[in-house]
Design an enzyme around this catalytic site. Structure first.
Site, mmCIF file in Angstrom:
data_model
loop_
_atom_site.group_PDB
_atom_site.id
_atom_site.type_symbol
_atom_site.label_atom_id
_atom_site.label_comp_id
_atom_site.label_asym_id
_atom_site.label_seq_id
_atom_site.Cartn_x
_atom_site.Cartn_y
_atom_site.Cartn_z
ATOM 1 N N VAL A 15 0.866 -1.300 0.060
ATOM 2 C CA VAL A 15 -0.083 0.083 0.187
ATOM 3 C C VAL A 15 1.005 1.100 0.060
ATOM 4 C CG1 VAL A 15 -2.175 1.346 1.068
ATOM 5 C CG2 VAL A 15 -2.052 -1.190 0.970
ATOM 6 N N LYS A 37 -13.840 -5.680 9.221
ATOM 7 C CA LYS A 37 -14.298 -4.673 8.829
ATOM 8 C C LYS A 37 -15.316 -4.601 9.488
ATOM 9 C CE LYS A 37 -10.839 -5.670 4.532
ATOM 10 N NZ LYS A 37 -10.486 -6.667 3.761
ATOM 11 N N GLU A 56 -10.356 5.640 6.128
ATOM 12 C CA GLU A 56 -11.158 5.226 5.081
ATOM 13 C C GLU A 56 -10.549 3.294 4.025
ATOM 14 O OE1 GLU A 56 -14.044 7.091 3.191
ATOM 15 O OE2 GLU A 56 -14.245 4.598 2.363
ATOM 16 N N ASP A 67 -10.353 -11.219 9.079
ATOM 17 C CA ASP A 67 -10.476 -10.047 8.010
ATOM 18 C C ASP A 67 -12.109 -9.187 8.389
ATOM 19 O OD1 ASP A 67 -8.692 -8.324 5.898
ATOM 20 O OD2 ASP A 67 -10.472 -8.793 4.571
ATOM 21 N N ILE A 119 -12.763 1.570 -1.844
ATOM 22 C CA ILE A 119 -14.503 1.853 -1.968
ATOM 23 C C ILE A 119 -14.926 3.264 -1.138
ATOM 24 C CG2 ILE A 119 -16.395 1.066 -1.358
ATOM 25 C CD1 ILE A 119 -16.157 -1.446 -2.621
HETATM 26 N N1 HSE Z 1 -7.000 -9.430 2.439
HETATM 27 C C1 HSE Z 1 -7.847 -8.726 1.951
HETATM 28 C C2 HSE Z 1 -8.958 -9.220 1.402
HETATM 29 C C3 HSE Z 1 -7.777 -7.545 1.463
HETATM 30 O O1 HSE Z 1 -8.620 -10.285 0.883
HETATM 31 O O2 HSE Z 1 -10.201 -8.651 1.111
HETATM 32 C C4 HSE Z 1 -7.272 -6.392 2.482
HETATM 33 O O3 HSE Z 1 -8.152 -5.752 3.332
#
Ligand code: HSE
Length: 431
Positions: free
Chosen positions: A14, A205, A129, A201, A136
């Site tokens: 990133v 989020k 963000e 993950d 997005i």
């Molecule tokens: N590992 C995450 C995904 C990407 O597969 O969406 C980073 O947020």
């Protein structure tokens, strides 16, 4: 033009994207925003990264403190992963009066309250963000464009790795292991894919998204999480015959008694716009009281999409600090305290697959246990197998039922001598 100096901590994928974007578009951003964003320093432990990316030596350092303690730097772009060193550096930077932009979702999901409180105490801005949905602009949308709405539900495909694997399983009839292997070979899954395939993950989020959508603190440890490791391609095929597509959904709902936040494999109608989100793409659907249903779609990961979100945040914060607008602490505080309900209280329709002996009376035994637990069957099909097995797949769809009732019923059904192995349960999500 006003000049704002930034420092970047961590020049991984990133960070490299942010470096490339700012080198390419610094002038254009200046023309659009009136702000000249200058990278003053980049820190990374790995000096090879600097050589690989041709970073001028005067910009590069291996000492993060040179950024955090530099009085000229107003925004620290914190792109270090993990939750230990990154947390310490972020808190130290905030104490040193640095505004922060980050993509680190694990850090915000686990330590968001501490970090937000530190930012408010020092009156520093925090841009995150890039932590959800890659490029997005979903956080800005919720916080700004939809400020006039009450958001009642968030449903997202927020993990590209699992969406890629499920798409591969669906389109090419691959097993989970085969699809995962292909995803790894193509670079869509990490060598250690655990965090993605376990739903961890997506949990990070949805914890962040739901806390912003509901203006209420969400405790990540109370989010129900189920990954896709146990998904069998047979269920994808059978569900297809019922008109469903299988997706890993992150769902947050406001209810009369508080909220419910969860991540699990879900069956959705092929007509649902989320069903069309394939491969590594992400999408988030919001249900709000004035706008109604809206969906935001795009690349959820990768150097360029994530850099796009990071640079959006940098510019936004640079505008706020240079225009000297009054600090808005409400942007980082929760005015509600919604009760976070247990997953047992969830009500949804279900898909079940039992492996049962093909003999008279078995179906009525299973139906009896379901009925006793207030679960009403909507349809049943017995799948014929090509092989000469004693047990045959019995696939059922139910009407809406309570999760706790479902669990009780399945424990009882799994104990039947006529039923082999553990029953398969997948939630059906409507809307
Ligand atoms: N590992 C995450 C995904 C990407 O597969 O969406 C980073 O947020």
């Amino acid at each position: 033009m006003k000049n704002v100096k930034i420092g970047i901590l961590g020049i991984g994928t990133v960070g490299a994207g942010v470096y490339e974007l700012l080198n390419k578009h610094r002038n254009v951003i200046g023309k659009k925003s009136g702000i000249d964003i200058e990278i003053k320093r980049i820190a990374d432990k790995d000096t090879d990264r600097s050589k690989l990316l041709n970073i001028p030596s005067e910009l590069f350092t291996t000492d993060a403190d040179e950024i955090i303690s530099d009085p000229d730097i107003q925004i620290v772009v914190q792109l270090i992963g993990g939750t230990t060193v990154s947390r310490e550096l972020m808190l130290k930077a905030i104490r040193n009066k640095k505004n922060i932009v980050t993509a680190n979702k694990a850090l915000l999901a686990e330590h968001g309250v501490e970090i937000f409180n530190a930012a408010v105490k020092e009156e520093m801005e925090l841009g995150y963000e890039a932590s959800v949905g890659g490029g997005i602009p979903i956080i800005k949308t919720i916080k700004e464009a939809l400020v006039g709405n009450q958001i009642d539900k968030v449903i997202g495909i927020v993990n590209g790795t699992t969406n890629f694997i499920l798409t591969k399983m669906t389109r090419e009839s691959l097993s989970f292991d085969e699809a995962l292997k292909t995803a790894q070979e193509l670079g869509f899954a990490e060598a250690d894919p655990h965090l993605d395939i376990s739903g961890g993950d997506a949990c990070h989020k949805i914890t962040i998204l739901s806390s912003i959508a509901f203006h209420s603190m969400v405790d990540m440890s109370k989010v129900y999480v189920e990954g896709i490791e146990g998904i069998n391609k047979k269920d994808i095929q059978y569900a297809d015959e019922f008109g469903f597509v299988l997706k890993l959904l992150a769902i947050a709902e406001r209810r009369d008694d508080g909220m419910l936040v969860r991540v699990h494999p879900s069956l959705i109608s092929k007509e649902n716009p989320l069903a069309a989100i394939s491969w590594e793409d992400n999408a988030i659907m919001l249900y709000s009281d004035f706008l109604g249903k809206s969906m935001y779609y795009g690349k959820g990961a990768g150097a360029k999409p994530t850099a796009s979100a990071v640079v959006g945040d940098i510019t936004d914060i640079a505008l706020r600090i240079t225009s000297k607008t009054e600090y808005n602490k409400n942007s980082y505080s929760f005015y509600q305290n919604l009760r976070q309900n247990d997953f047992d209280t969830s009500r949804t329709k279900y898909y079940f697959r039992f492996s049962a002996l093909d003999k008279p009376g078995i179906l009525s035994k299973i139906a009896g246990i379901l009925g006793k637990n207030s679960i009403s069957i909507a349809s049943v099909i017995q799948k014929e197998t090509e092989e000469e097995f004693e047990h045959v797949p019995l696939v059922m769809l139910t009407h809406e039922a309570l999760e706790s009732d479902t669990r009780k019923a399945l424990i009882e059904i799994d104990k039947l001598s006529e039923v082999e192995g553990k029953s398969i349960v997948i939630r059906v999500i409507e809307g």
